[in-house]
Motif scaffolding. Structure first.
Motif, PDB file in Angstrom:
ATOM      1  N   ALA A 183     -16.390   2.771   3.080  1.00  0.00           N
ATOM      2  CA  ALA A 183     -15.709   3.596   2.076  1.00  0.00           C
ATOM      3  C   ALA A 183     -14.229   3.235   1.987  1.00  0.00           C
ATOM      4  O   ALA A 183     -13.645   3.235   0.896  1.00  0.00           O
ATOM      5  CB  ALA A 183     -15.884   5.078   2.409  1.00  0.00           C
ATOM      6  N   ALA A 184     -13.616   2.934   3.127  1.00  0.00           N
ATOM      7  CA  ALA A 184     -12.204   2.540   3.139  1.00  0.00           C
ATOM      8  C   ALA A 184     -12.007   1.220   2.406  1.00  0.00           C
ATOM      9  O   ALA A 184     -11.013   1.025   1.692  1.00  0.00           O
ATOM     10  CB  ALA A 184     -11.702   2.435   4.572  1.00  0.00           C
ATOM     11  N   PHE A 185     -12.963   0.316   2.565  1.00  0.00           N
ATOM     12  CA  PHE A 185     -12.888  -0.964   1.859  1.00  0.00           C
ATOM     13  C   PHE A 185     -12.902  -0.755   0.345  1.00  0.00           C
ATOM     14  O   PHE A 185     -12.283  -1.513  -0.409  1.00  0.00           O
ATOM     15  CB  PHE A 185     -14.058  -1.852   2.288  1.00  0.00           C
ATOM     16  CG  PHE A 185     -14.148  -3.145   1.533  1.00  0.00           C
ATOM     17  CD1 PHE A 185     -13.302  -4.208   1.831  1.00  0.00           C
ATOM     18  CD2 PHE A 185     -15.073  -3.307   0.514  1.00  0.00           C
ATOM     19  CE1 PHE A 185     -13.379  -5.404   1.123  1.00  0.00           C
ATOM     20  CE2 PHE A 185     -15.157  -4.498  -0.201  1.00  0.00           C
ATOM     21  CZ  PHE A 185     -14.305  -5.553   0.112  1.00  0.00           C
ATOM     22  N   LEU A 186     -13.594   0.301  -0.094  1.00  0.00           N
ATOM     23  CA  LEU A 186     -13.671   0.619  -1.522  1.00  0.00           C
ATOM     24  C   LEU A 186     -12.477   1.443  -1.999  1.00  0.00           C
ATOM     25  O   LEU A 186     -12.421   1.822  -3.172  1.00  0.00           O
ATOM     26  CB  LEU A 186     -14.971   1.365  -1.823  1.00  0.00           C
ATOM     27  CG  LEU A 186     -16.259   0.565  -1.581  1.00  0.00           C
ATOM     28  CD1 LEU A 186     -17.481   1.454  -1.745  1.00  0.00           C
ATOM     29  CD2 LEU A 186     -16.339  -0.628  -2.520  1.00  0.00           C
ATOM     30  N   GLY A 187     -11.544   1.766  -1.081  1.00  0.00           N
ATOM     31  CA  GLY A 187     -10.319   2.456  -1.464  1.00  0.00           C
ATOM     32  C   GLY A 187     -10.346   3.958  -1.356  1.00  0.00           C
ATOM     33  O   GLY A 187      -9.457   4.627  -1.895  1.00  0.00           O
ATOM     34  N   GLN A 188     -11.343   4.542  -0.676  1.00  0.00           N
ATOM     35  CA  GLN A 188     -11.420   5.992  -0.528  1.00  0.00           C
ATOM     36  C   GLN A 188     -10.354   6.455   0.462  1.00  0.00           C
ATOM     37  O   GLN A 188     -10.372   6.090   1.640  1.00  0.00           O
ATOM     38  CB  GLN A 188     -12.819   6.372  -0.020  1.00  0.00           C
ATOM     39  CG  GLN A 188     -13.435   7.567  -0.715  1.00  0.00           C
ATOM     40  CD  GLN A 188     -12.975   8.883  -0.105  1.00  0.00           C
ATOM     41  OE1 GLN A 188     -12.393   8.895   0.958  1.00  0.00           O
ATOM     42  NE2 GLN A 188     -13.251   9.984  -0.780  1.00  0.00           N
ATOM     43  N   ILE A 189      -9.398   7.264  -0.004  1.00  0.00           N
ATOM     44  CA  ILE A 189      -8.227   7.607   0.796  1.00  0.00           C
ATOM     45  C   ILE A 189      -8.610   8.387   2.048  1.00  0.00           C
ATOM     46  O   ILE A 189      -8.110   8.110   3.149  1.00  0.00           O
ATOM     47  CB  ILE A 189      -7.208   8.390  -0.054  1.00  0.00           C
ATOM     48  CG1 ILE A 189      -6.702   7.521  -1.203  1.00  0.00           C
ATOM     49  CG2 ILE A 189      -6.036   8.864   0.798  1.00  0.00           C
ATOM     50  CD1 ILE A 189      -5.768   8.230  -2.163  1.00  0.00           C
TER      51      ILE A 189
END
Length: 359
Positions: A183-189
Protein backbone atom coordinates in the motif's frame (compact mmCIF):
# COMPACT_ATOMS: atom_id res chain seq x y z
CA UNK A 1 -23.64 -3.44 -31.71
CA UNK A 2 -26.49 -2.37 -34.03
CA UNK A 3 -27.97 1.06 -33.38
CA UNK A 4 -31.40 2.43 -34.12
CA UNK A 5 -30.20 3.72 -37.46
CA UNK A 6 -29.10 0.24 -38.42
CA UNK A 7 -25.39 1.13 -38.34
CA UNK A 8 -22.87 -1.25 -36.84
CA UNK A 9 -20.53 -0.17 -34.05
CA UNK A 10 -17.99 -2.11 -31.97
CA UNK A 11 -19.49 -3.86 -28.98
CA UNK A 12 -19.09 -1.91 -25.75
CA UNK A 13 -19.95 -4.85 -23.51
CA UNK A 14 -20.36 -8.60 -23.81
CA UNK A 15 -22.78 -9.34 -20.99
CA UNK A 16 -26.01 -11.15 -21.82
CA UNK A 17 -28.11 -8.41 -20.23
CA UNK A 18 -26.97 -5.80 -22.75
CA UNK A 19 -27.49 -8.15 -25.69
CA UNK A 20 -31.03 -8.87 -24.53
CA UNK A 21 -31.71 -5.18 -24.13
CA UNK A 22 -30.63 -4.46 -27.69
CA UNK A 23 -32.79 -7.26 -29.06
CA UNK A 24 -35.85 -5.92 -27.27
CA UNK A 25 -35.20 -2.45 -28.64
CA UNK A 26 -34.94 -3.82 -32.18
CA UNK A 27 -38.36 -5.43 -31.77
CA UNK A 28 -39.79 -2.09 -30.67
CA UNK A 29 -38.36 -0.39 -33.73
CA UNK A 30 -40.23 -2.78 -35.97
CA UNK A 31 -43.53 -1.53 -34.51
CA UNK A 32 -45.26 1.80 -34.34
CA UNK A 33 -42.43 3.54 -32.49
CA UNK A 34 -40.33 4.03 -35.60
CA UNK A 35 -42.25 7.05 -36.75
CA UNK A 36 -42.00 8.81 -33.40
CA UNK A 37 -38.25 8.70 -32.80
CA UNK A 38 -36.52 11.83 -31.57
CA UNK A 39 -32.89 12.87 -31.65
CA UNK A 40 -32.03 10.94 -28.48
CA UNK A 41 -33.51 7.75 -29.92
CA UNK A 42 -31.21 8.03 -32.90
CA UNK A 43 -28.06 8.21 -30.79
CA UNK A 44 -25.95 5.03 -31.03
CA UNK A 45 -25.83 2.90 -27.90
CA UNK A 46 -22.06 2.91 -27.69
CA UNK A 47 -22.08 6.71 -27.52
CA UNK A 48 -24.66 6.67 -24.71
CA UNK A 49 -22.61 4.03 -22.89
CA UNK A 50 -19.51 6.20 -23.22
CA UNK A 51 -21.34 9.17 -21.68
CA UNK A 52 -22.72 7.04 -18.84
CA UNK A 53 -19.26 5.60 -18.13
CA UNK A 54 -17.84 9.10 -17.90
CA UNK A 55 -20.65 10.11 -15.57
CA UNK A 56 -20.23 7.10 -13.27
CA UNK A 57 -16.48 7.69 -13.02
CA UNK A 58 -16.78 11.42 -12.21
CA UNK A 59 -20.09 11.74 -10.33
CA UNK A 60 -19.89 13.85 -7.20
CA UNK A 61 -22.47 11.72 -5.41
CA UNK A 62 -24.70 8.73 -6.08
CA UNK A 63 -27.76 10.93 -6.77
CA UNK A 64 -26.02 12.46 -9.80
CA UNK A 65 -26.01 9.04 -11.41
CA UNK A 66 -29.35 7.79 -10.12
CA UNK A 67 -31.21 10.88 -11.35
CA UNK A 68 -29.98 10.19 -14.88
CA UNK A 69 -31.11 6.55 -14.70
CA UNK A 70 -34.58 7.69 -13.70
CA UNK A 71 -34.91 9.84 -16.84
CA UNK A 72 -36.01 7.09 -19.20
CA UNK A 73 -36.09 3.35 -19.68
CA UNK A 74 -33.22 3.34 -22.14
CA UNK A 75 -30.82 5.18 -19.83
CA UNK A 76 -31.85 2.93 -16.94
CA UNK A 77 -31.14 -0.18 -18.96
CA UNK A 78 -27.77 0.97 -20.31
CA UNK A 79 -26.71 2.55 -17.01
CA UNK A 80 -27.09 -0.70 -15.10
CA UNK A 81 -24.86 -2.72 -17.42
CA UNK A 82 -21.63 -4.13 -16.05
CA UNK A 83 -19.60 -1.98 -18.44
CA UNK A 84 -20.88 1.21 -16.79
CA UNK A 85 -20.96 -0.03 -13.19
CA UNK A 86 -17.36 -1.23 -13.40
CA UNK A 87 -16.29 2.42 -13.88
CA UNK A 88 -18.15 3.75 -10.81
CA UNK A 89 -16.00 6.07 -8.70
CA UNK A 90 -15.65 6.34 -4.93
CA UNK A 91 -18.12 9.20 -4.50
CA UNK A 92 -20.78 7.58 -6.65
CA UNK A 93 -20.64 4.44 -4.50
CA UNK A 94 -20.79 6.36 -1.22
CA UNK A 95 -23.83 5.43 0.83
CA UNK A 96 -24.89 6.91 4.15
CA UNK A 97 -25.49 4.62 7.09
CA UNK A 98 -28.91 6.12 7.74
CA UNK A 99 -29.94 5.28 4.16
CA UNK A 100 -28.67 1.70 4.25
CA UNK A 101 -31.19 -0.79 2.90
CA UNK A 102 -31.39 -4.08 1.08
CA UNK A 103 -31.57 -2.25 -2.25
CA UNK A 104 -28.34 -0.33 -1.57
CA UNK A 105 -26.75 -3.62 -0.52
CA UNK A 106 -27.79 -5.22 -3.81
CA UNK A 107 -26.50 -2.25 -5.81
CA UNK A 108 -23.07 -2.40 -4.17
CA UNK A 109 -23.02 -6.16 -4.69
CA UNK A 110 -23.86 -5.69 -8.36
CA UNK A 111 -21.02 -3.18 -8.76
CA UNK A 112 -18.63 -5.49 -6.91
CA UNK A 113 -19.56 -8.37 -9.21
CA UNK A 114 -18.36 -6.31 -12.18
CA UNK A 115 -14.88 -6.16 -10.64
CA UNK A 116 -15.14 -2.57 -9.41
CA UNK A 117 -12.40 -2.31 -6.75
CA UNK A 118 -14.04 0.60 -4.91
CA UNK A 119 -17.31 -1.32 -4.60
CA UNK A 120 -15.47 -4.44 -3.40
CA UNK A 121 -13.65 -2.46 -0.71
CA UNK A 122 -16.69 -0.48 0.46
CA UNK A 123 -18.97 -3.51 0.64
CA UNK A 124 -16.19 -5.58 2.19
CA UNK A 125 -15.71 -3.06 5.01
CA UNK A 126 -19.46 -2.90 5.64
CA UNK A 127 -19.85 -6.66 5.74
CA UNK A 128 -16.75 -7.26 7.85
CA UNK A 129 -17.32 -4.64 10.55
CA UNK A 130 -21.03 -3.68 10.43
CA UNK A 131 -22.82 -6.84 9.31
CA UNK A 132 -20.21 -9.05 11.04
CA UNK A 133 -19.91 -11.29 8.00
CA UNK A 134 -16.16 -11.69 8.41
CA UNK A 135 -15.46 -14.22 5.69
CA UNK A 136 -17.38 -12.47 2.92
CA UNK A 137 -16.07 -9.04 3.96
CA UNK A 138 -12.44 -10.15 4.02
CA UNK A 139 -12.90 -11.87 0.66
CA UNK A 140 -14.24 -8.70 -0.95
CA UNK A 141 -11.42 -6.58 0.50
CA UNK A 142 -8.92 -9.14 -0.78
CA UNK A 143 -10.50 -8.93 -4.23
CA UNK A 144 -9.98 -5.15 -4.18
CA UNK A 145 -6.44 -5.58 -2.88
CA UNK A 146 -5.60 -7.92 -5.77
CA UNK A 147 -6.61 -5.06 -8.05
CA UNK A 148 -3.98 -2.87 -6.28
CA UNK A 149 -6.55 -0.85 -4.35
CA UNK A 150 -4.38 0.92 -1.76
CA UNK A 151 -7.06 1.49 0.97
CA UNK A 152 -8.02 -2.20 0.74
CA UNK A 153 -4.40 -3.27 1.14
CA UNK A 154 -3.99 -1.06 4.19
CA UNK A 155 -7.29 -2.22 5.69
CA UNK A 156 -6.20 -5.84 5.36
CA UNK A 157 -2.90 -4.90 7.00
CA UNK A 158 -4.83 -3.53 9.99
CA UNK A 159 -6.80 -6.79 10.12
CA UNK A 160 -3.56 -8.78 10.17
CA UNK A 161 -1.91 -6.57 12.79
CA UNK A 162 -4.89 -6.90 15.15
CA UNK A 163 -6.01 -10.42 14.29
CA UNK A 164 -9.46 -8.95 13.61
CA UNK A 165 -12.23 -11.50 13.30
CA UNK A 166 -10.24 -14.09 15.21
CA UNK A 167 -8.22 -14.49 18.40
CA UNK A 168 -5.07 -12.74 19.54
CA UNK A 169 -3.04 -15.70 18.29
CA UNK A 170 -4.34 -15.01 14.76
CA UNK A 171 -2.20 -11.90 14.46
CA UNK A 172 0.23 -12.09 11.55
CA UNK A 173 2.64 -9.20 11.86
CA UNK A 174 4.77 -10.16 8.87
CA UNK A 175 1.72 -10.33 6.62
CA UNK A 176 0.60 -6.95 7.95
CA UNK A 177 3.98 -5.41 7.15
CA UNK A 178 3.94 -6.92 3.65
CA UNK A 179 0.47 -5.51 2.94
CA UNK A 180 1.54 -2.13 4.36
CA UNK A 181 4.61 -2.11 2.13
CA UNK A 182 2.47 -2.74 -0.95
CA UNK A 183 0.00 0.00 0.00
CA UNK A 184 2.89 2.36 0.76
CA UNK A 185 4.35 1.65 -2.67
CA UNK A 186 1.02 2.81 -4.13
CA UNK A 187 1.25 6.06 -2.14
CA UNK A 188 -1.21 5.38 0.70
CA UNK A 189 -0.20 7.88 3.40
CA UNK A 190 -1.48 5.91 6.39
CA UNK A 191 0.38 2.82 5.17
CA UNK A 192 3.61 4.79 4.75
CA UNK A 193 3.32 6.12 8.30
CA UNK A 194 2.42 2.69 9.67
CA UNK A 195 5.39 1.12 7.91
CA UNK A 196 7.68 3.80 9.33
CA UNK A 197 6.58 3.03 12.89
CA UNK A 198 6.96 -0.72 12.27
CA UNK A 199 10.56 -0.20 11.13
CA UNK A 200 11.31 2.14 14.02
CA UNK A 201 9.95 -0.29 16.62
CA UNK A 202 10.92 -3.57 14.98
CA UNK A 203 7.24 -4.58 14.84
CA UNK A 204 6.87 -7.47 12.41
CA UNK A 205 10.08 -6.51 10.62
CA UNK A 206 13.77 -6.12 11.45
CA UNK A 207 14.33 -2.89 13.36
CA UNK A 208 15.75 -0.08 11.25
CA UNK A 209 15.36 3.31 12.90
CA UNK A 210 16.90 5.34 10.07
CA UNK A 211 14.69 3.74 7.43
CA UNK A 212 11.66 4.15 9.66
CA UNK A 213 12.36 7.86 10.05
CA UNK A 214 12.66 8.18 6.29
CA UNK A 215 9.19 6.67 5.81
CA UNK A 216 7.69 8.94 8.49
CA UNK A 217 9.15 12.04 6.82
CA UNK A 218 7.84 10.84 3.48
CA UNK A 219 4.35 10.35 4.98
CA UNK A 220 4.42 13.85 6.50
CA UNK A 221 5.55 15.39 3.21
CA UNK A 222 2.86 13.58 1.22
CA UNK A 223 0.22 14.62 3.75
CA UNK A 224 1.25 18.27 3.47
CA UNK A 225 1.33 18.05 -0.33
CA UNK A 226 -2.17 16.56 -0.41
CA UNK A 227 -3.49 19.48 1.66
CA UNK A 228 -1.80 22.04 -0.58
CA UNK A 229 -3.26 20.41 -3.70
CA UNK A 230 -6.75 20.31 -2.18
CA UNK A 231 -6.47 23.90 -0.89
CA UNK A 232 -3.98 25.92 -2.98
CA UNK A 233 -4.70 29.07 -0.97
CA UNK A 234 -3.46 27.51 2.28
CA UNK A 235 -0.63 29.45 3.91
CA UNK A 236 2.34 27.29 4.89
CA UNK A 237 4.58 28.74 7.61
CA UNK A 238 8.23 28.74 6.52
CA UNK A 239 9.16 26.85 9.70
CA UNK A 240 7.27 23.80 8.34
CA UNK A 241 9.62 23.46 5.42
CA UNK A 242 12.94 24.40 7.02
CA UNK A 243 14.91 23.20 10.01
CA UNK A 244 17.37 25.33 11.90
CA UNK A 245 19.82 23.92 14.47
CA UNK A 246 19.81 27.34 16.22
CA UNK A 247 16.27 27.29 17.59
CA UNK A 248 15.13 29.40 20.49
CA UNK A 249 13.89 27.70 23.64
CA UNK A 250 10.19 28.11 22.87
CA UNK A 251 10.40 27.08 19.20
CA UNK A 252 9.86 23.62 17.86
CA UNK A 253 11.69 21.81 15.09
CA UNK A 254 10.42 21.26 11.57
CA UNK A 255 7.10 19.40 11.85
CA UNK A 256 7.99 17.35 8.79
CA UNK A 257 10.71 15.68 10.85
CA UNK A 258 8.38 14.66 13.70
CA UNK A 259 6.49 11.39 14.11
CA UNK A 260 3.17 13.18 13.64
CA UNK A 261 3.89 15.68 10.88
CA UNK A 262 2.38 19.13 10.40
CA UNK A 263 -0.83 20.20 12.09
CA UNK A 264 -2.75 20.39 8.82
CA UNK A 265 -6.51 19.94 8.32
CA UNK A 266 -7.72 16.39 8.68
CA UNK A 267 -7.93 14.53 5.36
CA UNK A 268 -11.38 13.56 4.15
CA UNK A 269 -12.10 10.01 5.31
CA UNK A 270 -12.92 7.31 2.82
CA UNK A 271 -16.71 6.82 2.37
CA UNK A 272 -16.36 3.33 3.84
CA UNK A 273 -14.81 4.71 7.03
CA UNK A 274 -17.44 7.43 7.19
CA UNK A 275 -20.11 4.74 6.88
CA UNK A 276 -18.60 2.82 9.82
CA UNK A 277 -18.50 5.94 11.99
CA UNK A 278 -22.12 6.82 11.21
CA UNK A 279 -23.30 3.22 11.56
CA UNK A 280 -22.13 2.89 15.16
CA UNK A 281 -22.96 6.50 16.09
CA UNK A 282 -26.40 7.18 14.58
CA UNK A 283 -28.32 3.93 14.57
CA UNK A 284 -29.94 2.62 17.72
CA UNK A 285 -28.65 -0.78 18.72
CA UNK A 286 -25.78 -0.85 16.23
CA UNK A 287 -23.03 -1.27 18.82
CA UNK A 288 -19.86 -3.28 18.17
CA UNK A 289 -20.76 -5.70 20.98
CA UNK A 290 -20.52 -6.04 24.77
CA UNK A 291 -17.19 -4.68 25.99
CA UNK A 292 -16.03 -3.73 22.49
CA UNK A 293 -14.70 -0.29 21.67
CA UNK A 294 -14.39 1.88 18.59
CA UNK A 295 -11.11 3.33 17.34
CA UNK A 296 -10.81 6.75 18.98
CA UNK A 297 -9.88 8.45 15.72
CA UNK A 298 -13.17 9.91 14.46
CA UNK A 299 -12.23 9.42 10.81
CA UNK A 300 -11.67 5.67 11.18
CA UNK A 301 -14.85 4.04 12.51
CA UNK A 302 -13.35 0.57 12.94
CA UNK A 303 -14.72 -1.38 15.93
CA UNK A 304 -13.06 -4.13 17.88
CA UNK A 305 -14.03 -7.66 16.89
CA UNK A 306 -13.01 -9.03 20.30
CA UNK A 307 -12.32 -7.55 23.73
CA UNK A 308 -9.09 -5.57 24.15
CA UNK A 309 -8.16 -5.92 20.47
CA UNK A 310 -6.96 -2.32 20.04
CA UNK A 311 -3.98 -0.77 21.82
CA UNK A 312 -4.48 1.99 24.37
CA UNK A 313 -2.57 5.22 24.74
CA UNK A 314 0.47 4.34 26.84
CA UNK A 315 0.26 7.67 28.73
CA UNK A 316 -3.39 8.21 29.68
CA UNK A 317 -5.06 4.94 28.71
CA UNK A 318 -8.27 6.85 27.94
CA UNK A 319 -8.20 6.28 24.17
CA UNK A 320 -7.50 3.31 21.95
CA UNK A 321 -6.49 2.94 18.33
CA UNK A 322 -6.57 0.26 15.65
CA UNK A 323 -3.26 1.46 14.19
CA UNK A 324 -0.39 3.87 14.65
CA UNK A 325 -1.63 5.90 11.69
CA UNK A 326 -4.91 6.57 13.49
CA UNK A 327 -2.99 7.44 16.64
CA UNK A 328 -0.86 10.00 14.78
CA UNK A 329 -3.89 11.65 13.16
CA UNK A 330 -5.92 11.77 16.36
CA UNK A 331 -2.94 13.16 18.30
CA UNK A 332 -2.74 16.16 16.00
CA UNK A 333 -6.51 16.71 15.87
CA UNK A 334 -7.44 16.56 19.53
CA UNK A 335 -5.63 14.13 21.83
CA UNK A 336 -2.48 16.24 22.13
CA UNK A 337 -4.34 18.73 24.34
CA UNK A 338 -6.32 16.08 26.23
CA UNK A 339 -3.67 13.49 27.07
CA UNK A 340 -2.60 13.50 30.71
CA UNK A 341 -0.71 10.76 32.58
CA UNK A 342 -2.51 8.87 35.33
CA UNK A 343 -1.23 6.41 37.87
CA UNK A 344 -3.67 3.65 37.02
CA UNK A 345 -5.95 3.54 33.98
CA UNK A 346 -7.08 -0.07 33.92
CA UNK A 347 -10.85 -0.42 34.29
CA UNK A 348 -12.26 -2.41 37.14
CA UNK A 349 -13.46 -5.18 34.81
CA UNK A 350 -10.10 -5.48 33.04
CA UNK A 351 -7.82 -8.26 34.12
CA UNK A 352 -4.03 -8.23 34.03
CA UNK A 353 -3.86 -9.53 30.49
CA UNK A 354 -5.93 -6.68 29.06
CA UNK A 355 -2.92 -4.43 28.57
CA UNK A 356 -2.32 -4.49 24.83
CA UNK A 357 1.25 -4.64 23.67
CA UNK A 358 2.80 -1.32 22.69
CA UNK A 359 4.70 -1.13 19.47
Amino acid sequence: MRTRRGLCYPKATDDDESVGLLKRRKVELDGDFVGRRDFFDSLPDDLVLSVLCKLSSTAGCSSDFVNVLMTCKRLNGLGMTSFVLSKACRRMLAVKAKNWSESSHRFLKRCADTGNAEACFTLGMIRFYCLQNRGSGASLMAKAAIASHAPALYSLAVVQFNGSGGTKSDKDLRAGVALCARAAFLGQIDAIRELGHCLQDGYGVKKNIAEGRRFLIQANARELAAVLVACPTAVVPPSWLAWSPHRQGGEVGCPLLSDFGCNVPSPEPHPANRFLSDWFADRTGNVPGPGLRLCSHTGCGRPETRRHEFRRCSVCGAVNYCSRACQALDWKLRHKVECAPVERWADGDVDGGAMEEER
